[in-house]
Design a protein around this motif. Structure first.
Motif, PDB file in Angstrom:
ATOM      1  N   ILE A 174       0.867  -1.171   0.000  1.00  0.00           N
ATOM      2  CA  ILE A 174       0.000   0.000   0.000  1.00  0.00           C
ATOM      3  C   ILE A 174       0.908   1.227   0.000  1.00  0.00           C
ATOM      4  N   VAL A 209      -1.296  -0.780  -4.123  1.00  0.00           N
ATOM      5  CA  VAL A 209      -2.575  -0.118  -3.872  1.00  0.00           C
ATOM      6  C   VAL A 209      -2.234   1.337  -3.573  1.00  0.00           C
ATOM      7  N   ASP A 210      -2.876   2.262  -4.296  1.00  0.00           N
ATOM      8  CA  ASP A 210      -2.534   3.673  -4.137  1.00  0.00           C
ATOM      9  C   ASP A 210      -3.703   4.533  -4.597  1.00  0.00           C
ATOM     10  N   ASP A 211      -3.970   5.615  -3.865  1.00  0.00           N
ATOM     11  CA  ASP A 211      -5.034   6.539  -4.255  1.00  0.00           C
ATOM     12  C   ASP A 211      -4.564   7.632  -5.199  1.00  0.00           C
ATOM     13  N   SER A 231      -7.301   1.060  -5.740  1.00  0.00           N
ATOM     14  CA  SER A 231      -7.158   2.285  -4.949  1.00  0.00           C
ATOM     15  C   SER A 231      -7.361   1.939  -3.477  1.00  0.00           C
ATOM     16  N   GLN A 232      -6.841   2.785  -2.600  1.00  0.00           N
ATOM     17  CA  GLN A 232      -7.000   2.537  -1.164  1.00  0.00           C
ATOM     18  C   GLN A 232      -8.467   2.553  -0.754  1.00  0.00           C
ATOM     19  N   ILE A 252      -9.958  -0.882  -1.229  1.00  0.00           N
ATOM     20  CA  ILE A 252      -9.081  -1.977  -0.809  1.00  0.00           C
ATOM     21  C   ILE A 252      -9.856  -3.217  -0.364  1.00  0.00           C
ATOM     22  N   PHE A 308      -0.438  -7.753   3.614  1.00  0.00           N
ATOM     23  CA  PHE A 308      -0.145  -6.409   3.126  1.00  0.00           C
ATOM     24  C   PHE A 308       1.062  -5.872   3.880  1.00  0.00           C
ATOM     25  N   VAL A 329       2.708  -1.682   4.369  1.00  0.00           N
ATOM     26  CA  VAL A 329       2.532  -0.285   3.991  1.00  0.00           C
ATOM     27  C   VAL A 329       3.877   0.271   3.546  1.00  0.00           C
ATOM     28  N   ARG A 388       1.268   6.038   7.743  1.00  0.00           N
ATOM     29  CA  ARG A 388       1.451   4.583   7.744  1.00  0.00           C
ATOM     30  C   ARG A 388       0.560   3.922   8.793  1.00  0.00           C
ATOM     31  N   ILE A 393      -3.187   3.960   7.601  1.00  0.00           N
ATOM     32  CA  ILE A 393      -3.427   2.980   6.542  1.00  0.00           C
ATOM     33  C   ILE A 393      -3.309   1.556   7.089  1.00  0.00           C
ATOM     34  N   ALA A 419      -6.101  -1.396   6.710  1.00  0.00           N
ATOM     35  CA  ALA A 419      -5.799  -2.638   5.981  1.00  0.00           C
ATOM     36  C   ALA A 419      -5.876  -3.875   6.870  1.00  0.00           C
TER      37      ALA A 419
END
Length: 170
Positions: free
Chosen positions: A8, A33-35, A52-53, A56, A66, A68, A76, A79, A83
């Motif tokens: 992520i 995974v990224d916005d 995208s986040q 997820i 996962f 980060v 971090r 997120i 997750a």
């Protein structure tokens, strides 16, 4: 069969984590995974942004683990807490890092190349031990810590949660 993992965060630190995952060869990396980047964006070594986040949860059941790949401790942590509702946090340890006997690495933490974690040192959850860091014997490193490149932590030291050795990081 290797467990599947996602990273992520697809920025600079995410790329370094990607390299460590590939070198360690413990997990099957599915992608990022990224916005901030559109799904399908190529990041590194053929790996792309796969979700995208905000979406997820759609990966639940397809991914077991996962990590980060974001350097900011507060981001971090936020997120990680999202997750962990869907996946298990994976620890990533670059094969060129040295972990002495009795050293322990918490879930979601990353130990990068040429880092040394000495005997009986403990690294908490979701922390980054960056390239060339030395954590000497009997140290306790908290959760959501970022020890930046070349940091040295002397024997029996205690580093609290959310500490960063990066200049100017809050």
């Amino acid at each position: 069969m290797k467990s599947k993992i996602i990273i992520i965060g697809a920025g600079g630190h995410g790329k370094v984590v990607c390299d460590a995952i590939l070198a360690e060869d413990k997990y099957e990396l599915l992608g990022f995974v990224d916005d901030a980047l559109p799904v399908g964006t190529h990041i590194l070594n053929g790996f792309k942004v796969i979700e995208s986040q905000k979406n997820i949860a759609q990966l639940k059941g397809k991914v077991g683990y996962f990590v980060v790949g974001i350097g900011s401790n507060k981001v971090r942590d936020r997120i990680f807490n999202l997750a962990v509702q869907y996946f298990n946090p994976g620890a990533v340890i670059h094969p060129k890092a040295l972990l002495a006997s009795g050293a322990a690495i918490g879930p979601g933490s990353v130990v990068l190349a040429n880092a040394i974690i000495n005997t009986a040192a403990i690294v908490g959850v979701n922390s980054i031990i960056n390239v060339g860091v030395v954590v000497d014997h009997d140290c306790k490193i908290g959760d959501n810590v970022h020890l930046t490149i070349g940091t040295m932590i002397g024997s029996s030291s205690v580093v609290g949660n959310f500490y960063s050795s990066a200049i100017g990081e809050k």
